[in-house]
Enzyme design. Structure first.
Site, mmCIF file in Angstrom:
data_model
loop_
_atom_site.group_PDB
_atom_site.id
_atom_site.type_symbol
_atom_site.label_atom_id
_atom_site.label_comp_id
_atom_site.label_asym_id
_atom_site.label_seq_id
_atom_site.Cartn_x
_atom_site.Cartn_y
_atom_site.Cartn_z
ATOM 1 N N ARG A 260 0.841 -1.199 0.000
ATOM 2 C CA ARG A 260 0.000 0.000 0.000
ATOM 3 C C ARG A 260 0.878 1.252 0.000
ATOM 4 O O ARG A 260 1.835 1.350 0.752
ATOM 5 C CB ARG A 260 -0.917 0.012 1.232
ATOM 6 C CG ARG A 260 -1.817 -1.220 1.298
ATOM 7 C CD ARG A 260 -2.742 -1.207 2.485
ATOM 8 N NE ARG A 260 -3.530 -2.434 2.519
ATOM 9 C CZ ARG A 260 -4.482 -2.700 3.404
ATOM 10 N NH1 ARG A 260 -4.757 -1.807 4.342
ATOM 11 N NH2 ARG A 260 -5.144 -3.844 3.361
ATOM 12 N N ARG A 275 2.176 1.592 10.486
ATOM 13 C CA ARG A 275 1.667 1.955 9.157
ATOM 14 C C ARG A 275 2.829 1.869 8.178
ATOM 15 O O ARG A 275 3.728 2.704 8.184
ATOM 16 C CB ARG A 275 1.083 3.375 9.174
ATOM 17 C CG ARG A 275 0.339 3.749 7.889
ATOM 18 C CD ARG A 275 -0.129 5.189 7.934
ATOM 19 N NE ARG A 275 -1.050 5.440 9.018
ATOM 20 C CZ ARG A 275 -2.369 5.248 8.959
ATOM 21 N NH1 ARG A 275 -2.904 4.801 7.837
ATOM 22 N NH2 ARG A 275 -3.134 5.517 10.005
ATOM 23 N N SER A 350 -10.783 -5.905 10.187
ATOM 24 C CA SER A 350 -12.096 -5.422 9.758
ATOM 25 C C SER A 350 -12.838 -6.543 9.052
ATOM 26 O O SER A 350 -12.227 -7.463 8.505
ATOM 27 C CB SER A 350 -11.957 -4.213 8.829
ATOM 28 O OG SER A 350 -11.284 -4.580 7.643
ATOM 29 N N ARG A 389 0.713 -5.003 12.622
ATOM 30 C CA ARG A 389 -0.089 -4.371 13.668
ATOM 31 C C ARG A 389 -0.333 -5.335 14.832
ATOM 32 O O ARG A 389 -0.401 -4.908 15.990
ATOM 33 C CB ARG A 389 -1.406 -3.859 13.094
ATOM 34 C CG ARG A 389 -1.219 -2.695 12.140
ATOM 35 C CD ARG A 389 -2.505 -1.973 11.842
ATOM 36 N NE ARG A 389 -2.250 -0.805 11.002
ATOM 37 C CZ ARG A 389 -3.129 0.167 10.777
ATOM 38 N NH1 ARG A 389 -4.330 0.107 11.340
ATOM 39 N NH2 ARG A 389 -2.830 1.190 10.006
#
Length: 427
Positions: A260, A275, A350, A389
């Site tokens: 990403r 991140r 998520s 994470r």
């Protein structure tokens, strides 16, 4: 991509969904106009094409001036047919491009933007380090003490937001991968290792070339994309296929690297490995029928909660607001772990319900009985373990005053009970 019939049958639902996301409902009116123009172009093309065919039948029977008139009209029609065909193709393309820009309409997600999420529950209690008599170290300091994380050499070799996992850091990721994949298999997921490079149609089919295009790495010479999540190759896995209804749900759990750009995150989470531009992840993905999508969504959330409980992490579950959803999702639940040195919850996983949105783009359908025809499946995705994470959360929540880190019981068979700083003797 939505069902185009919604434009004609329930335009107010689409307008309300746009407003719920904080976006302009004008695109719905633009789509309605584009749809009308597209259908008018089809009617025009079919009319001149029909006349052309009729003249083709009359010419062999005609004589003299009548035949000459028919031939002259045939030439005119040939030009008109070509123009009408081009207009039809152009209007269809304009309609499809606009249709693909419209997000999946949500009615259940909370209205608003990034900060308008709703906390559904909190599980576990964050540690009180002050009561324990020491100031917690952040994950990078712990990682350096343990010889587990090296961001300095990561930046030297690859640039900012890259890193090396070394020693017990590498072992911790491998242990998490093994535990996550075996746990998913126990839950009935088929383990997968998918390609990390995909064709444009796979990336577009999952909705990642819309609002998320700036966050995607593209290899122009090969016209391939590096995936930001294995949701992409898993969604495209059954592209163009018809799946028997009795074979659903189909559940897959994939391990893959994820890439990403982190566009728009300048200055955010620059320290450590929270991140980053590349990380590994185990992702859950489900194909099911539309009527079972909401139930399956709750199942995915349940599995994510069970995983975080297995890792003994304090966390909360939030219902993500409509304006913070991706293009494909109608609803998303995030599980956020407590990060002690930040004194707040941060997203670890998520679970998203994309209904038929991705399946329409990728043409994944299901068929029941022979007389029932086909319908598009629903697709859902959920993070099981995002490695970096999760490592951040495990290090910070499991740390001891001497810099060692106590691991959750689920990892003891794979890695032992305690990770100790380099040079520190085992107890």
């Amino acid at each position: 991509m939505i069902d185009p019939r919604l434009l004609r049958d329930e335009p107010d639902l689409l307008r309300a969904a746009q407003e719920r996301r904080g976006e302009s409902p004008e695109v719905v009116d633009q789509l309605i106009a584009a749809d009308e123009a597209r259908r008018a172009a089809i009617v025009r093309f079919e009319a001149v094409r029909s006349e052309q065919k009729q003249l083709g039948k009359q010419i062999p029977k005609a004589q003299g001036d009548e035949k000459q008139a028919l031939l002259a009209r045939t030439k005119e029609l040939s030009t008109e047919v070509k123009a009408a065909e081009a207009a039809q193709a152009e209007s269809a393309k304009a309609f499809e491009l606009l249709l693909k820009s419209l997000p999946n309409p949500t009615v259940d997600a909370p209205p608003g933007g990034e900060d308008d999420f709703v906390v559904l529950e909190e599980i576990g209690t964050p540690r009180d380090f002050a009561a324990e008599g020491f100031e917690p170290r952040d994950h990078l300091e712990l990682g350096e003490l343990l010889g587990a994380i090296d961001v300095e050499r990561g930046a030297k070799v690859s640039g900012s937001r890259f890193y090396y996992l070394t020693g017990v850091g590498a072992q911790l990721e491998l242990a998490l991968v093994q535990l996550a994949m075996s746990t998913a298999a126990e839950w009935g997921f088929t383990p997968m290792i998918p390609p990390a490079l995909v064709k444009p149609q796979a990336m577009e089919g999952t909705g990642f070339l819309g609002q998320a295009a700036d966050d995607v790495y593209h290899l122009e010479k090969d016209d391939l994309y590096l995936v930001g999540t294995s949701e992409v190759p898993l969604a495209a896995y059954h592209g163009g296929e018809i799946l028997p209804t009795e074979s659903l749900p189909r559940r897959y759990a994939a391990f893959s690297p994820c890439f990403r750009r982190e566009a728009g995150s300048y200055g955010k989470d620059t320290r450590g490995i929270f991140r980053v531009h590349w990380f590994d992840k185990v992702e859950m993905f489900v194909y099911t029928t539309l009527d079972q999508a909401a139930v399956e969504h709750e199942r995915l959330l349940g599995w994510e909660k069970a995983w975080l409980a297995k890792l003994e992490l304090p966390f909360r579950v939030v219902d993500v607001a409509a304006g913070d959803l991706g293009l494909s999702a109608v609803r998303k639940f995030d599980c956020e772990a407590w990060i002690p040195t930040q004194a707040k919850y941060r997203e670890l996983s998520s679970a998203s319900n994309c209904t038929e949105f991705q399946a329409r783009r990728l043409d994944v359908r299901t068929r029941g009985a022979a007389d029932e025809g086909t319908s598009h499946v629903a697709t859902l995705n959920g993070t099981l373990c995002a490695m970096t994470r999760t490592i951040v959360a495990l290090l910070e929540n499991g740390q001891q005053a001497d810099g060692s880190v106590r691991l959750p019981a689920a990892l003891h068979p794979l890695l032992g009970e305690v990770l100790r700083p380099i040079g520190q003797a085992s107890a």
